[in-house]
Design a protein around this motif. Structure first.
Motif, short mmCIF file in Angstrom:
data_model
loop_
_atom_site.label_atom_id
_atom_site.label_comp_id
_atom_site.label_asym_id
_atom_site.label_seq_id
_atom_site.Cartn_x
_atom_site.Cartn_y
_atom_site.Cartn_z
N ARG A 224 0.84 -1.19 0.00
CA ARG A 224 0.00 0.00 0.00
C ARG A 224 0.88 1.25 0.00
O ARG A 224 0.60 2.23 -0.70
CB ARG A 224 -0.86 -0.04 1.26
N ALA A 225 1.95 1.21 0.78
CA ALA A 225 2.86 2.36 0.85
C ALA A 225 3.53 2.57 -0.52
O ALA A 225 3.67 3.70 -0.99
CB ALA A 225 3.92 2.13 1.93
N ARG A 226 3.92 1.48 -1.15
CA ARG A 226 4.57 1.57 -2.48
C ARG A 226 3.60 2.19 -3.49
O ARG A 226 3.97 3.08 -4.27
CB ARG A 226 4.96 0.15 -2.91
N ILE A 227 2.35 1.72 -3.44
CA ILE A 227 1.36 2.22 -4.39
C ILE A 227 1.05 3.70 -4.10
O ILE A 227 0.98 4.52 -5.02
CB ILE A 227 0.07 1.36 -4.31
N ALA A 228 0.91 4.03 -2.82
CA ALA A 228 0.61 5.42 -2.46
C ALA A 228 1.74 6.34 -2.89
O ALA A 228 1.50 7.46 -3.37
CB ALA A 228 0.36 5.53 -0.95
N ALA A 229 2.97 5.90 -2.72
CA ALA A 229 4.12 6.73 -3.13
C ALA A 229 4.09 6.96 -4.64
O ALA A 229 4.30 8.08 -5.12
CB ALA A 229 5.43 6.05 -2.72
N HIS A 230 3.78 5.90 -5.36
CA HIS A 230 3.71 6.01 -6.82
C HIS A 230 2.61 6.98 -7.24
O HIS A 230 2.81 7.85 -8.09
CB HIS A 230 3.45 4.61 -7.39
N VAL A 231 1.46 6.83 -6.60
CA VAL A 231 0.31 7.67 -6.93
C VAL A 231 0.59 9.12 -6.55
O VAL A 231 0.22 10.06 -7.26
CB VAL A 231 -0.94 7.11 -6.22
N THR A 232 1.29 9.33 -5.43
CA THR A 232 1.63 10.68 -5.00
C THR A 232 2.51 11.36 -6.05
O THR A 232 2.29 12.54 -6.39
CB THR A 232 2.35 10.65 -3.64
N GLY A 233 3.48 10.62 -6.54
CA GLY A 233 4.34 11.19 -7.59
C GLY A 233 3.52 11.64 -8.79
O GLY A 233 3.76 12.71 -9.37
N ILE A 234 2.52 10.86 -9.13
CA ILE A 234 1.69 11.20 -10.29
C ILE A 234 0.89 12.48 -10.04
O ILE A 234 0.84 13.37 -10.90
CB ILE A 234 0.74 10.01 -10.62
N VAL A 235 0.27 12.59 -8.85
CA VAL A 235 -0.57 13.78 -8.63
C VAL A 235 0.27 15.04 -8.48
O VAL A 235 -0.15 16.12 -8.91
CB VAL A 235 -1.55 13.63 -7.42
N VAL A 236 1.43 14.91 -7.87
CA VAL A 236 2.30 16.08 -7.74
C VAL A 236 2.71 16.58 -9.13
O VAL A 236 2.64 17.78 -9.44
CB VAL A 236 3.54 15.76 -6.87
#
Lengths: 289, 779
Positions: free
Chosen positions: A268-280
């Motif tokens: 979940r942390a890996r996915i959230a980090a990936h998704v955060t990069g996308i939204v930023v």
């Protein structure tokens, strides 16, 4: 799949609602769009002797813009968020978040205030409210008060509302100059609750550097959370120098998401980090346009 | 997309005739069990165990019985007395089966095990009262999963059976060690296929009505198999078969779940007789997920011996199936078939196998669209695994080993012969070409090397035994084709169409044979009162068995119509032909008589009939299937795996299949597409997961994820029509999509992950499992 017996109340005023809530205390639950509550009742995961239907209460529905603020009545349907051009113009993030909430049949019935007050940690609107610094208008038997989004979400399905209070409206700041926003999530299927998701709202100064950064994550903790470390790292930076992968990792540095059958905590942390990069990246791109 | 050679199509057979069922189904006028209401009908709710394994200390029903509107609260004490076998007719005398009772007494064996039944004036009251039944259980250690079941000294699910292994069938041929010793390569791997469930849109349901005065029991059921349901209800209730009637109008899916009547419906039948009342029970979704039947749940170890060119020298298969706690008609039902049919579409000189089935403290295993499809899953996944292990492309490996036309007839090492009606080589080539295999391989390399993206391609090739002729009572179907005095035709069949469109396809066959319009034919099925005994609908059998019964009964009707017409026209019967509802003399179309006029004479002017001919115009034919009819197909798909999130996206999905002569290509496509969707869902989304204590963790559609239209790509279907050796030339097609798809999707994902040297062997492949594999390899 039949709910246990309950008494159904359909008051027309907020005062009647809060009076009923005060009278019946723990034995009472407000019913908004019913998209979470009714299935839980039908599965007998929860039960209340009294339900107070908010759908016929005057003045809880509608969208109004004034002085840099967009005020959305609590019983306004989620479908309005994705269809009302005024909302798309004033707070585009709401229009972008809405299609991620379930399916359109759910959004036709589900309400803005209901989703926020239900406070599912994996749902979209709480994270949007947190990132944008929304304010909740709340009514109780002793009058009204305001609660900042940062103080509103206290745990899984739990908020700062007293048992005899309801949300009557939510106010969002209208998008400023040189500001961009984005929401993205990873769900197993379209319409599912997210395994993890992120919201970003970024502003640039006249020189093109980040002047304000808000990132909120959902699905990674018992409430939506702000990624303050990542936000701090962004402020003052020039977009060209920002490593969004690194920002994603930084955003999750303080989080320890839990396991469920769909993903382990570290996943979940890996996915959230990936998704955060996308939204930023998306928010910065829009802010610089 | 469909490509087919329509040259052999008839006026109706071979045409995508619009479904007769659709107007009522699409306008909400279908009649499902829950649409049934009888005067004075009561409603039932089961009280189920919430622990996986435990001794019942007490069941206190007093509070529930006191609820206003409750008519009865029954336990095994009342309802289990004097019951006949609940096992299906196919195997109810098999001593290996466990003795299933309506309501569990003594020891509960899975979460969902029914221990009491509340019967009340409404379902809501029944649910309220069910909450008040106090079941006190002393918990025992639960047996969950293969390892727990097979562990030395493990607790026993059925202590009277002395072991958790309920079936142990080794079929060991001599010489395997020698073959391996001489082989250039020996490759071995173990594949797990996870537990899934059928999930029909309409859950199980019954309205059972018993009339104590007449002694008749009438059950309105959601069933694939009305005559089997009548037999079973008769056995369990003791009501003689002729006094039991089963009616099923529309059935909202079954996929095997409604082929054999399960325990809960039988219990409601028994309760209706016990109380002398009408009782409705509509299974709710939670019950359907945890307590109907589960499926798949296989573990298969495959060992292959290959020569230096990759050609197969032999195989050894070790299969274990998880049968759950109270299997009805399925203990060991699948595992031996996994061994016996493992050969598939390849030239395999040697095969040995060992099949076992274990009891566990979980929901029973039951039939699900391709009940022993693990033979294809394990074989096709092993093919890719072995090809990679010896450095050969999986398509090339299949080309070298596939049974080609020149090899036919081909006899497998299990002594089954493929006649010349199969086309595995042609489907393999077509599927690979349509998916543009070589071009995709080039794109895969480019995307990985320049962008780090993980693309993959998968193939899955299989031969499916359909319409098993050696498996009574599933081997025969009887069609009664009855012409009415107006010339309209009614066809009575013992089938149980539950989405297959049999009211259309069987009418197509009859209209074609009689040379009349399809609108003049009605197919009546799903009711024991109107149809002869039949096999129901399942096992990819209705096109072969039902359609040929219709065809041959219709031929007899046509012969009689010609005899009458010959008499009326003073012509020779063998000079006649019929089309467009008119019987004419061949070559002299002006000389003719309407089919309807012949029908009228047959009933209303019988003096004109040939001397000695019986009045009326109808015929009944029972068709017994050949021992086995082989269908074959090849699936191909391409995927992209998101290495950050573990999500799999299917880019293209291609099916090349040969179901022989098609009756209705649109319905064939629908059957294939539906099966493929279930196969994709099975690999990527659906997982009926238990925790180690035997608690089911996917009890709603929030956690048991079904694929939706948004997750499914266009399914490109191509047909090769090689007629089967039966009168219509048909083969089965209901199950194939679900048999081929899982290995195809799995192989594509495995192909993508192999770019990073990541190896997978187990389904499912949700993001959790994909990320587990990537993260364990340091990615």
């Amino acid at each position: 799949m039949k709910p246990g017996p309950f008494e159904y109340h359909a008051p027309h005023t907020v005062a009647d609602v809060t009076a009923l809530l005060a009278e019946h205390g723990d034995e009472c639950k407000p019913l908004a769009g019913g998209q979470s509550l009714v299935p839980m009742l039908a599965l007998r995961l929860t039960g209340f002797p009294h339900l107070v239907d908010l759908n016929r209460v005057d003045g809880l529905s509608g969208v109004e813009r004034s002085n840099g603020t967009l005020v959305i009545g609590a019983i306004t349907r989620q479908r309005v968020l994705e269809r009302d051009p005024q909302i798309a113009e004033a707070v585009p993030l709401l229009a972008r978040a809405a299609p991620l909430i379930g399916h359109f049949q759910i959004r036709n019935r589900g309400t803005v205030g209901g989703s926020l007050a239900h406070a599912d940690p994996a749902s979209e609107l709480p994270a949007v409210a947190l990132a944008l610094g929304a304010t909740f208008d709340v009514a109780g038997p002793n009058g009204t008060r305001s609660i900042a989004a940062a103080d509103f979400f206290t745990g899984t399905w739990s908020t700062a509302l007293e048992p005899d209070e309801i949300v009557t409206a939510v106010s969002f700041p209208v998008r400023g100059e040189r500001t961009g926003s984005a929401i993205h999530e990873m769900a197993r299927r379209h319409g599912d609750f997210a395994i993890a998701g992120a919201v970003a709202n970024m502003s640039l100064d006249a020189a093109g550097r980040v002047s304000a950064a808000a990132i909120s994550l959902f699905g990674v903790a018992s409430t939506p959370v702000r990624a303050t470390g990542a936000e701090a790292a962004l402020v003052g930076a020039a977009p060209a120098d920002i490593n969004t992968l690194e920002i994603g990792r930084l955003a999750l540095a303080d989080q320890e998401p839990t396991d469920d059958i769909h993903a382990t905590g570290p996943q979940r942390a890996r996915i959230a980090a990936h998704v955060t990069g996308i939204v930023v990246a998306r928010a910065l791109e829009e802010a610089g346009r | 997309m469909t490509t087919t050679d329509a040259g052999s199509a008839g006026r109706f057979v071979g045409q995508s005739v619009r479904r007769k069922e659709d107007p009522r189904l699409l306008t909400g006028r279908g009649t499902y069990v829950d649409d049934m209401s009888l005067p004075g009908m009561l409603h039932a709710c089961f009280v189920r165990s919430n622990v996986a394994h435990g001794r019942i200390v007490s069941i206190d029903c007093d509070a529930a019985r006191a609820v206003d509107g409750v008519v009865a609260v029954l336990t095994g004490t009342e309802l289990n007395v004097g019951r006949g076998s609940m096992q299906p007719t196919l195997m109810f005398e098999d001593a290996a089966n466990v003795a299933v009772q309506p309501l569990t007494e003594g020891t509960v064996l899975f979460v969902g095990d029914p221990v009491a039944l509340v019967v009340a004036e409404s379902r809501a009251v029944a649910e309220d009262a069910a909450e008040l039944v106090e079941v006190n259980i002393d918990m025992l250690e639960a047996v969950v999963g293969f390892d727990a079941a097979l562990l030395e000294g493990a607790p026993l699910v059925h202590p009277d059976k002395g072991a958790n292994v309920g079936q142990d069938m080794p079929v060991i041929m001599p010489g395997w060690d020698e073959i391996k010793a001489d082989a250039a390569h020996v490759v071995s791997a173990t594949f797990n296929q996870h537990r899934q469930t059928n999930v029909p849109m309409e859950t199980r349901g019954i309205v059972a009505s018993f009339d104590p005065a007449s002694g008749e029991l009438h059950a309105y059921l959601s069933t694939q198999n009305p005559h089997e349901a009548r037999l079973v209800l008769s056995r369990v209730t003791g009501v003689p078969e002729h006094l039991v009637r089963v009616t099923a109008r529309d059935v909202g899916g079954g996929f095997g779940q409604k082929m054999f009547l399960f325990r809960d419906e039988q219990t409601i039948g028994a309760a209706a007789v016990y109380l002398g009342r009408s009782i409705k029970w509509i299974e709710d979704r939670r019950e359907n997920l945890i307590a109907s039947n589960h499926a798949r749940a296989d573990r298969t170890t495959v060992e292959l011996a290959l020569d230096a060119d990759g050609k197969l020298l032999g195989a050894f298969v070790d299969e274990v199936e998880d049968a759950g706690a109270w299997p009805l008609g399925s203990m060991g039902g699948a595992a031996p078939a996994v061994g016996a049919y493992f050969t598939g579409a390849y030239k395999l000189p040697f095969l040995s196998w060992h099949a076992r089935a274990v009891w566990t403290n979980t929901c029973q295993r039951g039939a699900y669209r391709g009940p022993w499809m693990m033979e294809t899953t394990a074989r096709e996944q092993m093919v890719d695994y072995a090809a990679r292990a010896i450095g050969m492309d999986p398509w090339e490996w299949r080309r070298r080993n596939v049974v080609k036309d020149a090899d036919l007839p081909y006899t497998t090492p299990m002594f089954m012969t493929y006649d010349d009606s199969i086309s595995p080589d042609a489907t393999l080539e077509q599927a690979a070409q349509v998916i543009d295999y070589d071009a995709f391989r080039a794109e895969q390399r480019r995307a990985f090397e320049s962008e780090g993206r993980l693309l993959g391609v998968g193939l899955s090739l299989y031969i499916e035994p359909c319409a098993m002729g050696m498996m009574d009572p599933l081997s025969t179907e009887t069609a009664n084709v009855r012409v009415m005095p107006s010339g309209k035709v009614s066809v009575a069949l013992g089938t149980g169409s539950h989405g297959q469109g049999l009211e259309t396809t069987m009418a197509q066959v009859v209209a074609e044979e009689l040379g009349i319009d399809i609108d003049d034919v009605i197919v009546v099925q799903g009711d024991t009162a109107s149809s002869p005994f039949g096999r129901g609908t399942g096992g990819s059998g209705s096109a072969i068995i039902g359609a040929n019964a219709c065809r041959l009964a219709s031929a007899a009707v046509r012969d009689k119509a010609f005899a009458i017409a010959a008499q009326l026209m003073e012509a020779a019967a063998n000079d006649l032909e019929v089309s467009d509802g008119r019987i004419t003399v061949k070559g002299t179309p002006a000389r003719g008589i309407d089919f309807a006029e012949v029908a009228r004479v047959a009933y209303l002017e019988t003096a004109k009939l040939p001397e000695g001919m019986e009045a009326s115009l109808e015929a009944t034919h029972t068709y017994k299937a050949p021992p086995v009819t082989w269908a074959n197909a090849c699936h191909a798909c391409t995927v992209e795996v998101d290495r950050y999130t573990g999500l799999v996206k299917i880019l293209r999905y291609v099916v090349s299949e040969d179901c022989g002569k098609m009756i209705n290509p649109a319905i064939v496509d629908g059957q294939i597409a539906g099966g493929v969707v279930q196969g994709i869902g099975g690999v990527l989304f659906e997982h009926m997961i238990y925790d180690p204590d035997g608690n089911p963790l996917a009890t709603t559609f929030m956690d048991y994820l079904l694929p939706t239209a948004a997750e499914i790509p266009t399914i490109e279907i191509h047909h090769i029509e090689t007629p089967a050796p039966n009168p219509g030339g048909h083969k089965g097609v209901g199950e194939g999509g679900a048999i081929g798809a899982p290995a195809c999707v799995f192989n594509a994902v495995a192909d993508a992950l192999a770019l990073l040297d990541v190896t997978i062997t187990d389904q499912p492949l949700g993001p959790r499992e994909v990320l587990d594999a990537l993260m364990a390899a340091g990615h």
